[in-house]
Design an enzyme around this catalytic site. Sequence first.
Site, short mmCIF file in Angstrom:
data_model
loop_
_atom_site.label_atom_id
_atom_site.label_comp_id
_atom_site.label_asym_id
_atom_site.label_seq_id
_atom_site.Cartn_x
_atom_site.Cartn_y
_atom_site.Cartn_z
N ALA A 24 8.65 -4.68 12.36
CA ALA A 24 8.99 -5.59 11.25
C ALA A 24 10.50 -5.70 11.07
CB ALA A 24 8.34 -5.06 9.97
N HIS A 56 -1.39 1.45 -4.25
CA HIS A 56 -1.75 2.86 -4.14
C HIS A 56 -0.82 3.78 -4.92
CE1 HIS A 56 -3.85 1.74 -0.10
NE2 HIS A 56 -4.54 1.35 -1.17
N CYS A 104 -0.74 13.16 -16.01
CA CYS A 104 -1.60 14.30 -16.36
C CYS A 104 -2.94 14.12 -15.65
CB CYS A 104 -1.80 14.33 -17.88
SG CYS A 104 -3.02 15.57 -18.37
N SER A 149 -2.58 -1.29 9.35
CA SER A 149 -3.69 -1.27 10.32
C SER A 149 -4.89 -2.03 9.77
CB SER A 149 -4.08 0.19 10.60
OG SER A 149 -4.45 0.83 9.37
N GLN A 165 0.84 -1.19 0.00
CA GLN A 165 0.00 0.00 0.00
C GLN A 165 0.88 1.25 0.00
OE1 GLN A 165 -3.57 -0.62 2.89
NE2 GLN A 165 -1.91 -1.89 3.64
N CYS A 215 -1.11 18.84 -22.85
CA CYS A 215 -2.43 19.50 -22.88
C CYS A 215 -2.54 20.68 -21.93
CB CYS A 215 -3.53 18.48 -22.56
SG CYS A 215 -3.59 18.04 -20.81
C1 BV8 Z 1 -11.68 2.49 -3.47
C2 BV8 Z 1 -2.14 6.75 -1.25
C3 BV8 Z 1 -13.50 2.16 -4.94
C4 BV8 Z 1 -2.12 8.21 -1.11
C5 BV8 Z 1 -3.85 5.82 0.24
C6 BV8 Z 1 -15.23 -0.40 1.48
C7 BV8 Z 1 -14.93 -0.88 0.21
C8 BV8 Z 1 -14.29 -0.08 -0.73
C9 BV8 Z 1 -13.90 1.22 -0.38
C10 BV8 Z 1 -14.17 1.68 0.88
C11 BV8 Z 1 -14.83 0.88 1.79
N1 BV8 Z 1 -14.96 1.61 2.92
C12 BV8 Z 1 -14.41 2.83 2.75
C13 BV8 Z 1 -13.92 2.91 1.52
C14 BV8 Z 1 -13.24 4.08 0.96
C15 BV8 Z 1 -11.74 4.09 1.23
C16 BV8 Z 1 -11.33 3.51 2.55
O1 BV8 Z 1 -10.87 2.36 2.60
N2 BV8 Z 1 -11.42 4.29 3.61
C17 BV8 Z 1 -10.96 3.80 4.91
C18 BV8 Z 1 -10.37 4.98 5.68
C19 BV8 Z 1 -12.13 3.13 5.61
N3 BV8 Z 1 -11.04 3.40 0.18
C20 BV8 Z 1 -10.79 4.03 -0.97
O2 BV8 Z 1 -11.21 5.14 -1.24
C21 BV8 Z 1 -9.97 3.25 -1.99
N4 BV8 Z 1 -10.63 3.25 -3.25
O3 BV8 Z 1 -12.19 1.83 -2.61
O4 BV8 Z 1 -12.16 2.55 -4.77
C22 BV8 Z 1 -14.24 3.45 -4.84
C23 BV8 Z 1 -14.24 4.26 -5.94
C24 BV8 Z 1 -14.97 5.44 -5.89
C25 BV8 Z 1 -15.66 5.80 -4.72
C26 BV8 Z 1 -15.61 4.99 -3.58
C27 BV8 Z 1 -14.89 3.79 -3.64
C28 BV8 Z 1 -8.61 3.90 -2.20
C29 BV8 Z 1 -7.80 3.80 -0.96
C30 BV8 Z 1 -6.37 4.31 -1.24
C31 BV8 Z 1 -6.16 5.61 -0.51
N5 BV8 Z 1 -4.76 5.99 -0.66
N6 BV8 Z 1 -2.57 6.16 0.03
C32 BV8 Z 1 -1.12 8.66 -0.10
O5 BV8 Z 1 -0.35 7.83 0.44
O6 BV8 Z 1 -1.06 9.87 0.12
S1 BV8 Z 1 -4.28 5.12 1.72
C33 BV8 Z 1 -3.04 5.18 2.88
O7 BV8 Z 1 -3.47 4.27 3.88
C34 BV8 Z 1 -1.68 4.66 2.48
O8 BV8 Z 1 -1.59 4.02 1.23
C35 BV8 Z 1 -1.41 3.62 3.58
O9 BV8 Z 1 -0.47 2.71 3.25
C36 BV8 Z 1 -2.77 3.08 3.66
C37 BV8 Z 1 -3.12 2.09 4.66
O10 BV8 Z 1 -2.64 2.51 5.88
P1 BV8 Z 1 -1.49 1.62 6.55
O11 BV8 Z 1 -0.46 1.34 5.54
O12 BV8 Z 1 -2.13 0.46 7.19
O13 BV8 Z 1 -0.89 2.64 7.56
P2 BV8 Z 1 -1.44 2.93 9.03
O14 BV8 Z 1 -0.72 4.13 9.55
O15 BV8 Z 1 -2.93 2.93 9.01
O16 BV8 Z 1 -0.99 1.66 9.88
C38 BV8 Z 1 0.39 1.44 10.11
C39 BV8 Z 1 0.46 0.13 10.87
O17 BV8 Z 1 1.84 -0.20 11.04
C40 BV8 Z 1 -0.15 0.18 12.26
O18 BV8 Z 1 -0.94 -0.97 12.47
C41 BV8 Z 1 1.07 0.17 13.20
O19 BV8 Z 1 0.79 -0.54 14.40
C42 BV8 Z 1 2.05 -0.58 12.36
N7 BV8 Z 1 3.47 -0.29 12.63
C43 BV8 Z 1 4.02 0.85 13.11
N8 BV8 Z 1 5.37 0.70 13.17
C44 BV8 Z 1 5.65 -0.55 12.72
C45 BV8 Z 1 4.45 -1.18 12.36
N9 BV8 Z 1 4.40 -2.44 11.88
C46 BV8 Z 1 5.56 -3.09 11.72
N10 BV8 Z 1 6.77 -2.55 12.03
C47 BV8 Z 1 6.84 -1.29 12.52
N11 BV8 Z 1 8.06 -0.76 12.85
#
Ligand code: BV8
Length: 273
Positions: A251, A126, A134, A209, A108, A170
Amino acid sequence: MTEATPQHIAIPAGILERLRSAKSVAVLTGAGVSAESGIPTFRDKDGLWANFDPQKYASVEGWAANPQLMWGWYGVRRDAMRQARPNPAHIALCRLEDYYPDFTLVTQNIDNLHRLAGSTDVLELHGNIFHFRCSEEHTLIEDAPGLDAPVDAEAVARGEGQEVPRCPTCGALVRPDVVWFGESVEAAIYTRASAATKRCDVFFIIGTSSIVQPAALLPYLAQRHHALLVEINPEPTPLSALADLALRGPAGAILPPLVDLITATPTPSPTLP
Ligand code: BV8
């Protein structure tokens, strides 16, 4: 058979045997894998979203409302990611790619660190912050006036936008080649990720997460296809209850000894004379 395991990793023998004998493996990583490279995660207390609302800064609406500020925010993140280097977790995953006959890495993350570490054929669900396209034609853009212009991080932190480069063809605004909230993941990439998930014997979920969809659906798909689920995360997640093995810790500390265990050639039990 008891295994000599590193101090902090206790793996039941049956699970270790399945990890060692697996032929097809898939891995899903999230921001946590890059945390030890100094890149803030999204939802941890010091995470990116702590200061920036994702709906405002990583969404279609955010871009429509203020592309200059979005461009600046991605520029600040790109500059930070450019300084980052792969950590032991990224390197350990390259060793797993060499060990398993069929290995698929789905991430991701947009920071390019898996590729920099040497992982091949990474499925970037992602997108990639170092790629641009563009905003109208969606064609990839490799060069445009101002594309590499440094951004003023302090101005961005004050909420001041930065000039957005224009598509040389464009004239539309150039955008980062990443998937925003409200945008679909590229179908071809998700199809490949799903296929690898369905066929794998083991599915690793590392540093995520498990909240963001549709990436968070993959572990459930793996489980439906009888894969062994292994989660590596210092904290429990909504997925932890589903995991066959949940290794609690960073990790970068867990993966290297785990890969040592998986790839070690078991010493044959001594045969009686
Ligand atoms: C979509 C790029 C269809 C940009 C990102 C149900 C079904 C489908 C869609 C949805 C749904 N419910 C809601 C949705 C909409 C939405 C969504 O999922 N919302 C969430 C908040 C509920 N999804 C979307 O919009 C997706 N598209 O579904 O298309 C559609 C089309 C049109 C209209 C509607 C739907 C697109 C999602 C992509 C968004 N883009 N990133 C950018 O980076 O700026 S998301 C962003 O979150 C990053 O990519 C990131 O990687 C990703 C996930 O987060 P994590 O990687 O898990 O990071 P997080 O901080 O949350 O967690 C870190 C973890 O690491 C923690 O658990 C922590 O404990 C752990 N950790 C910490 N340190 C360590 C560690 N682990 C190991 N070692 C360590 N040292």
